[in-house]
Design an enzyme around this catalytic site. Structure first.
Site, short mmCIF file in Angstrom:
data_model
loop_
_atom_site.label_atom_id
_atom_site.label_comp_id
_atom_site.label_asym_id
_atom_site.label_seq_id
_atom_site.Cartn_x
_atom_site.Cartn_y
_atom_site.Cartn_z
N HIS A 206 19.40 48.08 -3.93
CA HIS A 206 19.00 46.84 -3.25
C HIS A 206 17.82 47.13 -2.33
O HIS A 206 17.40 48.27 -2.16
CB HIS A 206 20.19 46.21 -2.48
CG HIS A 206 20.46 46.78 -1.12
ND1 HIS A 206 21.00 46.03 -0.11
CD2 HIS A 206 20.26 48.02 -0.61
CE1 HIS A 206 21.14 46.79 0.97
NE2 HIS A 206 20.70 47.98 0.71
N CYS B 86 14.65 50.02 4.93
CA CYS B 86 15.51 49.23 4.03
C CYS B 86 14.71 48.19 3.25
O CYS B 86 15.23 47.62 2.28
CB CYS B 86 16.61 48.52 4.81
SG CYS B 86 17.76 49.66 5.61
N HIS C 269 16.32 51.14 -2.68
CA HIS C 269 17.15 52.32 -2.46
C HIS C 269 18.55 51.89 -2.93
O HIS C 269 18.67 50.86 -3.60
CB HIS C 269 17.13 52.76 -0.99
CG HIS C 269 17.67 51.76 -0.05
ND1 HIS C 269 16.98 50.63 0.34
CD2 HIS C 269 18.87 51.66 0.58
CE1 HIS C 269 17.72 49.91 1.16
NE2 HIS C 269 18.87 50.51 1.32
N HIS D 7 23.23 52.36 -2.79
CA HIS D 7 24.46 52.75 -2.09
C HIS D 7 25.63 52.85 -3.07
O HIS D 7 25.64 52.20 -4.11
CB HIS D 7 24.83 51.70 -1.03
CG HIS D 7 23.83 51.55 0.07
ND1 HIS D 7 23.62 52.53 1.02
CD2 HIS D 7 22.96 50.55 0.38
CE1 HIS D 7 22.68 52.12 1.87
NE2 HIS D 7 22.26 50.94 1.50
N ASP E 20 28.27 46.55 -10.46
CA ASP E 20 28.16 48.01 -10.60
C ASP E 20 26.96 48.41 -11.46
O ASP E 20 26.72 47.84 -12.53
CB ASP E 20 29.44 48.56 -11.24
CG ASP E 20 29.46 50.07 -11.21
OD1 ASP E 20 29.00 50.67 -10.23
OD2 ASP E 20 29.96 50.66 -12.20
N HIS E 21 26.22 49.40 -10.96
CA HIS E 21 25.03 49.91 -11.65
C HIS E 21 24.00 48.80 -11.86
O HIS E 21 23.29 48.78 -12.87
CB HIS E 21 25.40 50.61 -12.97
CG HIS E 21 25.93 52.00 -12.74
ND1 HIS E 21 27.19 52.23 -12.24
CD2 HIS E 21 25.38 53.24 -12.91
CE1 HIS E 21 27.38 53.54 -12.13
NE2 HIS E 21 26.30 54.17 -12.52
N GLU F 166 29.04 49.93 3.28
CA GLU F 166 27.72 50.18 2.69
C GLU F 166 27.46 51.69 2.69
O GLU F 166 26.90 52.23 1.75
CB GLU F 166 26.66 49.45 3.51
CG GLU F 166 25.31 49.40 2.82
CD GLU F 166 24.35 48.50 3.59
OE1 GLU F 166 24.10 47.38 3.14
OE2 GLU F 166 23.84 48.94 4.64
#
Lengths: 137, 137, 137, 137, 137, 137
Positions: free
Chosen positions: D16, D35, D41, D43, D81-82, D126
């Protein structure tokens, strides 16, 4: 003097995708599954740097932990944290950023900064369930 | 018989300061920073004792975990827990209580109590980010 | 707007002893046991600061996490870390530094620095087995 | 019957960036810092879904944990996810994917799938140091 | 005086199966799946007992943590640890030992031993991914 | 090529008792204490499988983590999870299911399924305080 391994934990949050540029998109998708997503995904990487050597009898330290902490910050965290590994971290322009390859890259960077009398081991958690260890073998 | 390493976790909470009595206060402050605070600070130390050897075919144990637990309690926890390491734990009257030196002291204490056929490794967490490992090398 | 509680973890390592100066040493020893050791012991305190309020629609934040992180560093970590709580942290000259009282002190310090529209909760781990929560009730 | 809150942990790894499309790039960089990196980047998000209600006397369950696990998989993990949250997860095309907003989006998705007699709370980590809690207030 | 919730962690290892004796084996298998295995399976249960009340100004304690620890040992650990819950722990002769029901049983046992001015909350982890919370509602 | 150890975590919940069928019940009770309870107790076993070998330059993998995950599921989790080890898992009909012996059994099962060029190490947590490591020595 006794030989002790000291360990320091650090972390960086980064985006990546698994991708071999010599392959077709189909083969990348087949081999790497959802990890090949061209829009990227990401991880909270947890890094443990271990340095092993004799205790200095004057300080009681193998190596000053503050110096090790600073080295990890300047050489790894500043370069990897909140980055897209494939796009923004040089070695991964041509190297697939698997956990294995990231650990080897980190080991190579830190190996040049730490005295050769000290053994170096890198542990890298990609998730809390998957991690890799590299000692320069 | 198969050789297995068994591990037992324990913990003790102690105060300490880092200090070399051969040095001036200025040099102690310079080298050890806030860890040299003469009023002490403290940690929740997490200890992992590993004992490696052949499995006894009758019990399926390398060593009775209850015996190992009791040994850690009587030899380490009773002597280190809720203590000031510099002031109240004998070896540190003259030895700087760094994590490295504490691990070596613990190893030396337990080595005398555990059969020599068994290999001994001490892991000591000073914080969740810093830890050391000593195997008697 | 939706009300969300954001949480930030921090930590400090400190020495302390439990002690009521109105009592005899005998009564202190009786009530506080080994925690009353006059030579002090210590802990790795883990602190979680929770701030609850409406999400700002422009930023998507309840409160900028970097500002919260900096507040915890300047107001708590700088004053508590690597300190002897009884000797060096003002409120504990006359207040017994139990986990309960430390949590209330931290809440009072941070309450003055955070807008009153935001609810504040302090969680403080003295060890991984003991922790306290205070919300200003 | 007694009211109990059951909790189920899950996780998803995603990329994100924090970004308000009404703002200039300069203001985004100023407010969101690293950010806002346009290359993204990522998480390892850890999700805890809590469902509170009366125990069913026949089963001893508030809600079948397997059903809850499957709901989290199909409604959240499969979609998040992913993935790149900004590019590939619909609500975040126009909503900044802060932890706060992600928690509210997840709550809204699951709220429609879980009986209204059951209270719902979302906790979203996060990183291991930052997390948010949302209960529909 | 300020009201604080103190928390103490404990653990017990037990075998159990999920089973409603009013149902056929087929229905038990259908509803409870592999948890209905008649040969039992087991868990490392992690228990957190929270007690909330006003701080005693003389001690700085809500309740003496050693007394709480001893109460958990004598009333819960001694009765549940290394036991088969269905066969050997009385309430579960007729009550299905789901995490929900175990939490309610523990709450009921401890509620009788702790002063009514103190609020009691039980958190019980059946695995690191599943847990329940009960406060007597 | 660089040699890296990759690690994958998994888990299974099982009942067991410690018992040597060549011994009297009295001797079993004497040696194994409450672990010999004939009604069984149980654990959440946490398993870490490490596989060490050279990185494949095409994939950047030592071994495909998905293949390792699937292997652990089909060979270990499906056979051990929600089972009574003594009654339902073949090797333990005649072998005492201590953590040491379970680790050796798992190593032997996986060793046959993983290429011999790859080194295999099994870590098995019986509780969060007790664990064993076996590498085939």
């Amino acid at each position: 003097m006794a030989k002790v391994a000291i360990h320091r934990k650090a972390h960086f949050n980064a985006a990546h995708r698994l991708y071999n540029s010599d392959w077709s998109d189909e083969r990348n998708a087949l081999v790497f599954g959802k990890c090949a997503n061209p829009h990227y995904h990401g991880h909270n990487y947890e890094l443990i740097v271990a340095v092993k050597g004799e205790i200095n009898p004057e300080t009681g330290f193998v190596m000053d932990m503050k110096r090790l902490k600073n080295l990890i910050e300047s050489e790894i965290e500043d370069k990897f944290d909140h980055k897209n590994l494939n796009e923004e971290v040089v070695p991964f322009k041509s190297l697939n950023p698997t956990a294995e390859n990231i650990a080897v890259v980190i080991w190579n960077i830190l190996r040049e900064k730490i005295e050769t009398r000290l053994e170096l081991t890198i542990t890298l958690y990609e998730t809390s369930r998957n991690y890799v260890v590299y000692s320069g073998e």
